[in-house]
Design an enzyme around this catalytic site. Structure first.
Site: not given
Ligand code: CMP
Length: 137
Positions: A9, A49, A112, A115, A126
């Protein structure tokens, strides 16, 4: 052999840790079958998403995922979906086990670092979203 989709990311790309993250995959039995660095539009992120579109964080997530370049990859190996998720760690880096990618490189629950597809079925969707068959080797 399974294939799964991985995205490094914008936060991790900006931190210049692409190589360190790829090393986690290659050192743990996953092979890169396809890879490219791209910048998503907000519309691309919203389409990718889509399952989260009713969630309160959806708009911010789409803004964030289109804020800078990402690296998308197809990872291949035995139990690749599960293996990749183990290597990533929990979504919230504060809850991610020590030594996982998110524990070591993520900034926050949104930024984070990576993904990874959550099931084989979603991995197929995906992968098709980002790659043509001829790009997967
Ligand atoms: P990802 O695994 O890419 O899948 C969905 C994404 O949404 C997740 O990682 C996070 O980056 C984001 N996400 C999930 N939960 C939250 C949350 N409570 N607040 C903000 N972002 C979130």
């Amino acid at each position: 052999m399974e294939q799964t989709l991985s995205i490094i990311k914008p936060d991790a790309v900006a931190k210049n840790v692409i190589g360190k993250i790829i090393d986690r995959f290659e050192s743990n039995g996953l092979r890169i079958a396809a890879m490219k660095k791209i910048k998503l539009t907000k519309e691309d992120a919203a389409k990718f998403y889509e399952v989260h579109k009713e969630r309160p964080f959806f708009n911010d997530l789409c803004e964030y995922m289109s804020s800078g370049p990402v690296v998308v990859m197809v990872l291949e190996g035995e139990n690749a979906v599960k293996k990749n998720r183990e290597l990533m760690g929990a979504t919230n880096p504060k809850e991610a086990a020590p030594g996982t990618i998110r524990a070591d490189f993520a900034e926050s629950i949104e930024a984070n670092a990576v993904h990874g597809s959550d099931s084989l079925e979603n991995a197929k969707k995906e992968i098709t979203f980002f790659f043509a068959g001829r790009e997967i080797l």
